[in-house]
Design a protein around this motif. Structure first.
Motif, PDB file in Angstrom:
ATOM      1  N   GLU A 192      -6.435  14.676   1.225  1.00  0.00           N
ATOM      2  CA  GLU A 192      -7.280  13.454   1.665  1.00  0.00           C
ATOM      3  C   GLU A 192      -7.704  13.226   3.480  1.00  0.00           C
ATOM      4  O   GLU A 192      -6.798  12.645   3.265  1.00  0.00           O
ATOM      5  N   PRO A 195      -8.700   8.991   2.404  1.00  0.00           N
ATOM      6  CA  PRO A 195      -8.639   8.219   1.084  1.00  0.00           C
ATOM      7  C   PRO A 195      -9.637   8.690   0.047  1.00  0.00           C
ATOM      8  O   PRO A 195     -10.925   8.058   0.338  1.00  0.00           O
ATOM      9  N   LEU A 196      -9.742   9.240  -0.563  1.00  0.00           N
ATOM     10  CA  LEU A 196     -10.262   9.353  -1.703  1.00  0.00           C
ATOM     11  C   LEU A 196     -10.454   8.995  -3.436  1.00  0.00           C
ATOM     12  O   LEU A 196     -11.046   8.557  -4.483  1.00  0.00           O
ATOM     13  N   GLY A 197      -9.230   7.389  -3.018  1.00  0.00           N
ATOM     14  CA  GLY A 197      -8.924   6.658  -4.134  1.00  0.00           C
ATOM     15  C   GLY A 197      -8.576   7.669  -5.211  1.00  0.00           C
ATOM     16  O   GLY A 197      -7.422   9.022  -5.277  1.00  0.00           O
ATOM     17  N   THR A 198      -7.724   7.424  -7.056  1.00  0.00           N
ATOM     18  CA  THR A 198      -7.129   7.617  -7.466  1.00  0.00           C
ATOM     19  C   THR A 198      -7.676   8.573  -8.170  1.00  0.00           C
ATOM     20  O   THR A 198      -7.175  10.110  -8.059  1.00  0.00           O
ATOM     21  N   ASN A 238      -1.084   0.594 -18.479  1.00  0.00           N
ATOM     22  CA  ASN A 238      -0.909   1.556 -17.758  1.00  0.00           C
ATOM     23  C   ASN A 238       0.548   1.948 -16.963  1.00  0.00           C
ATOM     24  O   ASN A 238       0.453   0.912 -16.289  1.00  0.00           O
ATOM     25  N   GLY A 240      -0.858   9.297  -1.902  1.00  0.00           N
ATOM     26  CA  GLY A 240      -2.075   8.830  -0.734  1.00  0.00           C
ATOM     27  C   GLY A 240      -1.873   6.912  -0.085  1.00  0.00           C
ATOM     28  O   GLY A 240      -2.508   6.939   0.598  1.00  0.00           O
ATOM     29  N   GLY A 241      -1.490   6.125  -1.041  1.00  0.00           N
ATOM     30  CA  GLY A 241      -1.697   5.023  -0.758  1.00  0.00           C
ATOM     31  C   GLY A 241      -1.521   4.744   0.266  1.00  0.00           C
ATOM     32  O   GLY A 241      -0.643   5.379   0.621  1.00  0.00           O
ATOM     33  N   ARG A 245       1.756  -3.504   0.287  1.00  0.00           N
ATOM     34  CA  ARG A 245       2.332  -4.415  -0.141  1.00  0.00           C
ATOM     35  C   ARG A 245       4.117  -4.001   0.457  1.00  0.00           C
ATOM     36  O   ARG A 245       4.501  -5.207   0.787  1.00  0.00           O
ATOM     37  N   LEU A 296      -0.070  11.368  -6.753  1.00  0.00           N
ATOM     38  CA  LEU A 296      -0.217  10.680  -6.514  1.00  0.00           C
ATOM     39  C   LEU A 296       0.412  10.084  -5.237  1.00  0.00           C
ATOM     40  O   LEU A 296       0.844   8.824  -5.816  1.00  0.00           O
ATOM     41  N   LYS A 315       4.716   5.336   1.447  1.00  0.00           N
ATOM     42  CA  LYS A 315       5.822   3.965   0.086  1.00  0.00           C
ATOM     43  C   LYS A 315       7.124   4.694  -0.820  1.00  0.00           C
ATOM     44  O   LYS A 315       7.919   4.621  -1.119  1.00  0.00           O
ATOM     45  N   VAL A 371       6.764   4.836  -9.128  1.00  0.00           N
ATOM     46  CA  VAL A 371       6.916   4.726 -10.732  1.00  0.00           C
ATOM     47  C   VAL A 371       8.462   5.225 -10.748  1.00  0.00           C
ATOM     48  O   VAL A 371       8.703   6.633 -10.410  1.00  0.00           O
ATOM     49  N   LYS A 387      -6.026  -4.548 -13.515  1.00  0.00           N
ATOM     50  CA  LYS A 387      -6.142  -6.241 -12.751  1.00  0.00           C
ATOM     51  C   LYS A 387      -6.902  -6.583 -13.193  1.00  0.00           C
ATOM     52  O   LYS A 387      -6.950  -8.225 -12.595  1.00  0.00           O
ATOM     53  N   ASP A 422       6.874  -0.297 -11.319  1.00  0.00           N
ATOM     54  CA  ASP A 422       6.487  -0.075 -10.328  1.00  0.00           C
ATOM     55  C   ASP A 422       6.873  -0.167  -8.521  1.00  0.00           C
ATOM     56  O   ASP A 422       7.188  -2.328  -9.121  1.00  0.00           O
ATOM     57  N   GLY A 454      -8.924  11.451  -5.934  1.00  0.00           N
ATOM     58  CA  GLY A 454      -7.317  12.274  -5.627  1.00  0.00           C
ATOM     59  C   GLY A 454      -7.066  13.240  -6.649  1.00  0.00           C
ATOM     60  O   GLY A 454      -6.577  14.593  -6.099  1.00  0.00           O
ATOM     61  N   TRP A 481      11.467   1.457 -16.640  1.00  0.00           N
ATOM     62  CA  TRP A 481       9.740   1.517 -16.071  1.00  0.00           C
ATOM     63  C   TRP A 481       9.499  -0.036 -15.307  1.00  0.00           C
ATOM     64  O   TRP A 481      10.150  -1.040 -14.917  1.00  0.00           O
TER      65      TRP A 481
HETATM   66  N1  GDD Z   1      -4.202  11.028  -3.025  1.00  0.00           N
HETATM   67  C1  GDD Z   1      -4.238   9.773  -2.730  1.00  0.00           C
HETATM   68  N2  GDD Z   1      -5.676   9.023  -2.355  1.00  0.00           N
HETATM   69  N3  GDD Z   1      -3.315   8.394  -3.746  1.00  0.00           N
HETATM   70  C2  GDD Z   1      -3.698   6.978  -3.485  1.00  0.00           C
HETATM   71  C3  GDD Z   1      -5.334   6.628  -3.276  1.00  0.00           C
HETATM   72  C4  GDD Z   1      -5.265   7.156  -2.654  1.00  0.00           C
HETATM   73  O1  GDD Z   1      -6.762   7.439  -2.313  1.00  0.00           O
HETATM   74  N4  GDD Z   1      -4.454   5.091  -3.206  1.00  0.00           N
HETATM   75  C5  GDD Z   1      -4.059   4.858  -4.093  1.00  0.00           C
HETATM   76  N5  GDD Z   1      -2.368   6.226  -4.203  1.00  0.00           N
HETATM   77  C6  GDD Z   1      -1.430   5.989  -5.064  1.00  0.00           C
HETATM   78  C7  GDD Z   1      -0.491   5.438  -4.385  1.00  0.00           C
HETATM   79  O2  GDD Z   1       0.013   6.213  -3.450  1.00  0.00           O
HETATM   80  C8  GDD Z   1       0.573   5.320  -5.583  1.00  0.00           C
HETATM   81  O3  GDD Z   1       1.150   6.047  -6.162  1.00  0.00           O
HETATM   82  C9  GDD Z   1      -0.842   5.275  -6.743  1.00  0.00           C
HETATM   83  O4  GDD Z   1      -1.952   6.331  -6.422  1.00  0.00           O
HETATM   84  C10 GDD Z   1      -1.218   4.296  -7.595  1.00  0.00           C
HETATM   85  O5  GDD Z   1      -1.423   3.209  -6.516  1.00  0.00           O
HETATM   86  P1  GDD Z   1      -1.179   1.692  -6.300  1.00  0.00           P
HETATM   87  O6  GDD Z   1      -1.656   1.148  -4.797  1.00  0.00           O
HETATM   88  O7  GDD Z   1       0.779   1.912  -6.192  1.00  0.00           O
HETATM   89  O8  GDD Z   1      -1.417   0.788  -7.128  1.00  0.00           O
HETATM   90  P2  GDD Z   1      -0.925  -0.221  -8.434  1.00  0.00           P
HETATM   91  O9  GDD Z   1       0.519  -0.322  -9.118  1.00  0.00           O
HETATM   92  O10 GDD Z   1      -1.769  -0.874  -7.456  1.00  0.00           O
HETATM   93  O11 GDD Z   1      -2.150   0.295  -9.927  1.00  0.00           O
HETATM   94  C11 GDD Z   1      -2.071   1.314 -10.224  1.00  0.00           C
HETATM   95  O12 GDD Z   1      -0.560   1.335 -11.127  1.00  0.00           O
HETATM   96  C12 GDD Z   1       0.076   0.454 -11.943  1.00  0.00           C
HETATM   97  C13 GDD Z   1       1.256   0.659 -13.101  1.00  0.00           C
HETATM   98  O13 GDD Z   1       2.822   0.850 -11.817  1.00  0.00           O
HETATM   99  C14 GDD Z   1      -3.278   1.612 -11.987  1.00  0.00           C
HETATM  100  O14 GDD Z   1      -2.715   2.483 -12.130  1.00  0.00           O
HETATM  101  C15 GDD Z   1      -2.658   0.255 -12.686  1.00  0.00           C
HETATM  102  O15 GDD Z   1      -3.746   0.888 -13.436  1.00  0.00           O
HETATM  103  C16 GDD Z   1      -1.444   0.504 -13.135  1.00  0.00           C
HETATM  104  O16 GDD Z   1      -0.850  -0.483 -14.588  1.00  0.00           O
END
Ligand code: GDD
Ligand code: MG
Length: 357
Positions: free
Chosen positions: A82, A85-88, A171, A11-12, A16, A9, A26, A111, A161, A219, A91, A217
């Motif tokens: 997408e 954006p369709l979210g995680t 996670n 697509g974010g 930050r 994934l 990113k 990560v 969160k 992020d 996606g 590990w």
């Molecule tokens: N395809 C797609 N579409 N990817 C997406 C979208 C979307 O709309 N939104 C976010 N992503 C991708 C981001 O590019 C990233 O690689 C991943 O999904 C997670 O998004 P983050 O924005 O980095 O989330 P986070 O760090 O706040 O939280 C997530 O990761 C944590 C661990 O690193 C969550 O999964 C938490 O539960 C987890 O602990």
């Protein structure tokens, strides 16, 4: 690993990490000399998975322009874009047609980890799970998905969160899904895998297994973790099969010119054609290609965007400097300072410690 696809994934919007993510998503930001995603792709490949699907949205073309069909990295890459954006979860669902097997490894694209992917898949099979999650322990779980488990290793809840986490087990952003579980995610609208899919599966009584480990590990989604993660790669603390040079206190890429009495350490990367002047000190920092540091300047735990300049005697600590920005001689940029691309901070003894766009 035969018949297993990987999905990343990516697509974010990397909010930050702005302003660095204005020019690239990113996962494409250079860490230890290559895009962050290259480290992950190399780990997936080294685990024996050769078909990788990227779920893209924000600045999708940057990925395909750089990686093409994946042959240069020894993998076969497919892209699913997408338009909104369709979210995680959305996606993940959206890549279904690009998959070839019935078991899918899914990764957050930001990560760095040393997780044993075969061990995660073994747990998934042994438990006959519909979904399995890689979990890790962190000091402050509030920024992550909090995941309590039963003594026999099944997931009991998923609390994204949570301000008052019930466990330090979180996670880690790598999942195994059966195709059936993946296809149970609704199509055509944004879905959060963390806020909707995981809690929904658990409420419906699905078997969700946990694989907890204590390997490396991190992020890299916020500036302090981005610089720390890159430094860990350079020093060989974070595992990668894609480092462009030997591990050590610093990594200097092609054309980098570091003055003999400059001190560059702490896992710093000096990008292509960068210059570091006499007496300068660079610690735990990431210098994107073409950036320049003047004589006696100090740069600590910071990111210097492409072609940015830190003039003689300036001090930059825990800061993010946008592409092409210029920090004048004598300026002090401290904790949390972010400078937008092409901004010029004129010389002088001025101190900035918050946004200075
Ligand atoms: N395809 C797609 N579409 N990817 C997406 C979208 C979307 O709309 N939104 C976010 N992503 C991708 C981001 O590019 C990233 O690689 C991943 O999904 C997670 O998004 P983050 O924005 O980095 O989330 P986070 O760090 O706040 O939280 C997530 O990761 C944590 C661990 O690193 C969550 O999964 C938490 O539960 C987890 O602990
Ligand atoms: Mg993240």
């Amino acid at each position: 690993m035969a018949g297993i696809d990987a999905v990343v994934l990516v697509g974010g919007q990397g909010t930050r990490l702005r302003p660095l993510t204005l020019s690239a998503p990113k996962p494409m930001l250079p860490t230890a000399g290559v895009p962050l995603l290259t480290h992950l792709i190399s780990r997936i490949r080294d685990a024996g998975v050769s078909h990788i699907v990227l779920g893209t949205s924000y600045r999708a073309e940057v990925f395909s322009d750089h990686f093409g069909d994946g042959a240069a990295l020894g993998v076969e890459l497919d892209y699913v874009v997408e338009s909104e954006p369709l979210g995680t979860g959305g996606g993940i669902r959206n890549v279904a047609d690009a998959l070839r097997g019935d078991t899918v490894l899914i990764f957050n694209g930001d990560v760095l980890s040393g997780v044993d992917l075969q061990a995660l898949l073994d747990v998934h099979e042994r438990r006959r799970a519909e979904v399995s999650l890689h979990l890790t322990r962190v000091e402050d779980p509030r920024a992550f998905g909090c995941v309590p488990t039963s003594p026999d290793g099944l997931v009991e809840a998923f609390l994204e969160k949570d301000p008052n986490p019930v466990t330090d087990q979180i996670n880690a952003g790598t999942y195994v899904f059966t195709r059936t579980a993946l296809e149970s995610i609704p199509t055509g609208r944004p879905v959060s895998v963390e806020r909707e899919t995981f809690p929904g599966l658990l409420a419906a009584g699905a078997r969700v297994a946990a694989y907890v480990d204590a390997t490396y590990w991190r992020d890299l989604g916020k500036p302090s973790d981005f610089v720390a993660g890159s430094a860990d790669l350079v020093r060989g603390i974070a595992p990668s099969g894609a480092l462009p040079g030997p591990v050590g206190e610093r990594l200097c890429l092609e054309g980098a010119d570091v003055a003999t009495d400059a001190e560059v350490r702490g896992g710093s990367t000096v990008g292509r054609d960068c210059r570091v002047g006499a007496g300068a000190r660079v610690e735990g920092s990431v210098l994107f290609d073409g950036s320049r540091i003047g004589a006696n300047a100090v740069v600590r735990r910071s990111v210097l965007g492409f072609g940015s300049v830190v003039e003689d005697g300036a001090v930059v600590e825990d800061a993010v400097i946008g592409d092409g920005a210029k920090i004048g001689s004598g300026v002090e940029l401290l904790a949390g300072a972010r400078v937008w691309p092409s901004v010029m901070l004129p010389p002088g003894s001025i101190r900035f410690s918050s946004d200075s766009s």
